[in-house]
Design a protein around this motif. Structure first.
Motif, PDB file in Angstrom:
ATOM      1  N   GLU A  78     -20.987 -13.728 -39.122  1.00  0.00           N
ATOM      2  CA  GLU A  78     -21.611 -12.332 -39.622  1.00  0.00           C
ATOM      3  C   GLU A  78     -23.090 -12.445 -39.784  1.00  0.00           C
ATOM      4  O   GLU A  78     -24.036 -11.465 -39.208  1.00  0.00           O
ATOM      5  CB  GLU A  78     -20.946 -12.064 -40.973  1.00  0.00           C
ATOM      6  CG  GLU A  78     -21.737 -10.750 -41.687  1.00  0.00           C
ATOM      7  CD  GLU A  78     -21.318  -9.509 -40.950  1.00  0.00           C
ATOM      8  OE1 GLU A  78     -20.413  -9.423 -40.230  1.00  0.00           O
ATOM      9  OE2 GLU A  78     -22.103  -8.452 -41.041  1.00  0.00           O
ATOM     10  N   GLN A 127     -25.665 -10.005 -37.881  1.00  0.00           N
ATOM     11  CA  GLN A 127     -26.755  -9.208 -38.538  1.00  0.00           C
ATOM     12  C   GLN A 127     -28.191  -9.692 -38.158  1.00  0.00           C
ATOM     13  O   GLN A 127     -28.985  -8.540 -38.295  1.00  0.00           O
ATOM     14  CB  GLN A 127     -26.421  -9.440 -40.004  1.00  0.00           C
ATOM     15  CG  GLN A 127     -25.335  -8.420 -40.474  1.00  0.00           C
ATOM     16  CD  GLN A 127     -25.465  -8.280 -42.126  1.00  0.00           C
ATOM     17  OE1 GLN A 127     -26.283  -8.402 -42.525  1.00  0.00           O
ATOM     18  NE2 GLN A 127     -24.334  -8.283 -42.543  1.00  0.00           N
ATOM     19  N   GLU A 141     -28.890  -7.732 -35.049  1.00  0.00           N
ATOM     20  CA  GLU A 141     -29.112  -6.097 -35.274  1.00  0.00           C
ATOM     21  C   GLU A 141     -30.347  -5.999 -35.881  1.00  0.00           C
ATOM     22  O   GLU A 141     -31.069  -4.968 -35.642  1.00  0.00           O
ATOM     23  CB  GLU A 141     -27.858  -5.726 -36.235  1.00  0.00           C
ATOM     24  CG  GLU A 141     -26.522  -5.982 -35.595  1.00  0.00           C
ATOM     25  CD  GLU A 141     -25.536  -5.434 -36.425  1.00  0.00           C
ATOM     26  OE1 GLU A 141     -24.404  -4.718 -36.119  1.00  0.00           O
ATOM     27  OE2 GLU A 141     -25.559  -5.835 -37.781  1.00  0.00           O
ATOM     28  N   GLU A 184     -33.480  -3.503 -34.417  1.00  0.00           N
ATOM     29  CA  GLU A 184     -34.343  -2.491 -35.095  1.00  0.00           C
ATOM     30  C   GLU A 184     -35.896  -2.905 -35.221  1.00  0.00           C
ATOM     31  O   GLU A 184     -36.794  -1.955 -35.201  1.00  0.00           O
ATOM     32  CB  GLU A 184     -33.791  -2.504 -36.624  1.00  0.00           C
ATOM     33  CG  GLU A 184     -32.303  -1.994 -36.900  1.00  0.00           C
ATOM     34  CD  GLU A 184     -32.017  -0.588 -35.783  1.00  0.00           C
ATOM     35  OE1 GLU A 184     -32.871   0.309 -35.969  1.00  0.00           O
ATOM     36  OE2 GLU A 184     -31.126  -0.655 -35.149  1.00  0.00           O
ATOM     37  N   ASP A 194     -22.263  -3.683 -31.011  1.00  0.00           N
ATOM     38  CA  ASP A 194     -22.603  -2.441 -30.939  1.00  0.00           C
ATOM     39  C   ASP A 194     -21.790  -1.893 -32.215  1.00  0.00           C
ATOM     40  O   ASP A 194     -21.561  -0.537 -32.278  1.00  0.00           O
ATOM     41  CB  ASP A 194     -21.965  -1.654 -29.682  1.00  0.00           C
ATOM     42  CG  ASP A 194     -22.696  -0.264 -29.377  1.00  0.00           C
ATOM     43  OD1 ASP A 194     -23.833  -0.321 -29.783  1.00  0.00           O
ATOM     44  OD2 ASP A 194     -22.135   0.614 -28.907  1.00  0.00           O
ATOM     45  N   ARG A 195     -21.355  -2.533 -33.049  1.00  0.00           N
ATOM     46  CA  ARG A 195     -20.163  -2.145 -34.137  1.00  0.00           C
ATOM     47  C   ARG A 195     -21.065  -1.218 -35.074  1.00  0.00           C
ATOM     48  O   ARG A 195     -20.560  -0.344 -35.448  1.00  0.00           O
ATOM     49  CB  ARG A 195     -19.984  -3.190 -34.949  1.00  0.00           C
ATOM     50  CG  ARG A 195     -20.967  -4.206 -35.369  1.00  0.00           C
ATOM     51  CD  ARG A 195     -20.718  -5.505 -36.309  1.00  0.00           C
ATOM     52  NE  ARG A 195     -21.693  -5.859 -36.883  1.00  0.00           N
ATOM     53  CZ  ARG A 195     -21.921  -6.927 -37.604  1.00  0.00           C
ATOM     54  NH1 ARG A 195     -20.762  -7.578 -38.002  1.00  0.00           N
ATOM     55  NH2 ARG A 195     -22.878  -7.264 -38.313  1.00  0.00           N
ATOM     56  N   ASN A 196     -22.369  -1.448 -35.150  1.00  0.00           N
ATOM     57  CA  ASN A 196     -23.266  -0.369 -35.795  1.00  0.00           C
ATOM     58  C   ASN A 196     -24.193   0.324 -34.795  1.00  0.00           C
ATOM     59  O   ASN A 196     -24.936   0.972 -35.411  1.00  0.00           O
ATOM     60  CB  ASN A 196     -24.162  -1.027 -37.054  1.00  0.00           C
ATOM     61  CG  ASN A 196     -23.432  -1.768 -38.026  1.00  0.00           C
ATOM     62  OD1 ASN A 196     -22.146  -1.154 -38.495  1.00  0.00           O
ATOM     63  ND2 ASN A 196     -23.333  -2.909 -38.179  1.00  0.00           N
ATOM     64  N   GLY A 197     -24.136   0.341 -33.578  1.00  0.00           N
ATOM     65  CA  GLY A 197     -24.809   1.075 -32.624  1.00  0.00           C
ATOM     66  C   GLY A 197     -26.047   0.321 -32.184  1.00  0.00           C
ATOM     67  O   GLY A 197     -26.864   0.816 -31.373  1.00  0.00           O
ATOM     68  N   ALA A 198     -26.247  -0.862 -32.569  1.00  0.00           N
ATOM     69  CA  ALA A 198     -27.349  -1.647 -32.074  1.00  0.00           C
ATOM     70  C   ALA A 198     -27.568  -1.800 -30.803  1.00  0.00           C
ATOM     71  O   ALA A 198     -28.633  -1.692 -30.104  1.00  0.00           O
ATOM     72  CB  ALA A 198     -27.527  -3.203 -32.875  1.00  0.00           C
TER      73      ALA A 198
END
Ligand code: ZN
Length: 276
Positions: A69, A73, A76, A80, A111-115
C-alpha cells in the motif's frame, strides 16, 4: 478488556490501543509514505526501499501487508507531483514507469484512484504540445466509427453526455466570426477549470455515448446522435469543469456540449490536436 491492536498488550477498559502505540504507528506510516514517494520521484534509489519500509514497519508496528500500500501510494503521490504543472515530461514519465515495473504493480492497481489515467493524459498532452501524434490508446473491442485510412485514434471518452443549446448563442470571442485559436502550445492549467460548471439552463441533453478524438476529427456516437466534426471546422471551444462546448464555423450551428467528466483534458486535447 481489549488488547492493543498494535502491541497486543492489554489496552485498558473499552480501548482498542494505547495512545502511544497509535502515535508511533501514524508517525511510522507517514515516514513510509515519504520514503516511497521519494523513491517514486527518483530523488532516492529504489534499491533499498523495500528494506527501509520493512524496518520502519516493524519499528512502528505497521502490518507487513501495508508495505505494498505504501509503495503504490508513493507512486500516486509522485504522479500528482509531476502533474502539478499539468504536463508530464519524458524523464518524469520514464521515472514513473521504472518504479511501477520495479515493484510490479498492475495497471488497475495504478489506476485505482485514477492516477494511471492522469499520467497517460499528461503524456498525451505533452506529445501534442511537442507536435507529435500520441499513440497511447489501445481499444479493446470494436468502435462504431469508420475512420479514414490516414486517421489515427488519439483519445476515447467512453461515457460522454451530449447536449445542444436550444437556440443559437453568441460566443464571447467569436462574435465577429474571427477565429480565436491561438498558436500551438496553448495550454490551460488544471486550476483554471475548477468551479466552472456548464450552464445547463438553455441546453438539452440529447444522448449519452462515446466521444472519440482522432488527428482529423471528433466523432460522437450515442443513440440516434452520430456525427463527426473536422477539427478545423471548430472556431471556439469553451472549457468547463466537466466538459467543453464547441462552436462550429457555420452561422446556423448551435453550440454543442460534451460532458466527458474531465474538462481540463478535453479542452487541452481539442485545442492542440488540430496543429498536428
Ligand atoms: Zn500498545
Amino acid at each position: 478488556m481489549g488488547n492493543c491492536i498494535y502491541c497486543n498488550e492489554s489496552a485498558g477498559f473499552l480501548r482498542k490501543s494505547h495512545q502511544e502505540c497509535e502515535a508511533k504507528h501514524s508517525l511510522g506510516w507517514a515516514q513510509m509514505l515519504t520514503l516511497a514517494t521519494q523513491a517514486a520521484l527518483g530523488s532516492k534509489s529504489t534499491d533499498r526501499l523495500d528494506a527501509q519500509l520493512r524496518e520502519v514497519a516493524v519499528e512502528s508496528r505497521v502490518p507487513e501487508a501495508r508495505l505494498r500500500e505504501a509503495i503504490i501510494q508513493g507512486w500516486e503521490r509522485a504522479v500528482e507531483h509531476f502533474l502539478e504543472d499539468g504536463k508530464l515530461d519524458r524523464a518524469e514519465e520514464h521515472q514513473l514507469a521504472e518504479y511501477k515495473n520495479r515493484f510490479a504493480f498492475s495497471q488497475s492497481e495504478a489506476d485505482r484512484n485514477g492516477a494511471y489515467s492522469r499520467m497517460v493524459k499528461g503524456a498525451t498532452l505533452r506529445d501534442l504540445l511537442d507536435g507529435r501524434l500520441p499513440e497511447r490508446v489501445v481499444v479493446e473491442g470494436h468502435l462504431p466509427f469508420n475512420f479514414r485510412k490516414t486517421e489515427k485514434l488519439i483519445w476515447l471518452f467512453p461515457d460522454t453526455e451530449y447536449l445542444e443549446d436550444r437556440k443559437r448563442r453568441e460566443f464571447v470571442g467569436a462574435t465577429h466570426g474571427a477565429s480565436i485559436r491561438i498558436a500551438r502550445g496553448f495550454y490551460y492549467r488544471v486550476g483554471a477549470f475548477r468551479g466552472r460548471p456548464i450552464e445547463k439552463t438553455e441546453t438539452v441533453r440529447l444522448a449519452r455515448g462515446i466521444l472519440c478524438v482522432t488527428n482529423q476529427h471528433l466523432y460522437y456516437s450515442g443513440g440516434a446522435k452520430n456525427f463527426r466534426i473536422r477539427h478545423d471546422k471548430i472556431v471556439s471551444i469553451q472549457p468547463f469543469e466537466d466538459g467543453v462546448t464547441i462552436q462550429r464555423d457555420t452561422q446556423t450551428a448551435k453550440p454543442q456540449t460534451f460532458i466527458t467528466a474531465d474538462g481540463w483534458f478535453t479542452y487541452n486535447l481539442l485545442m492542440n490536436v488540430s496543429y498536428l
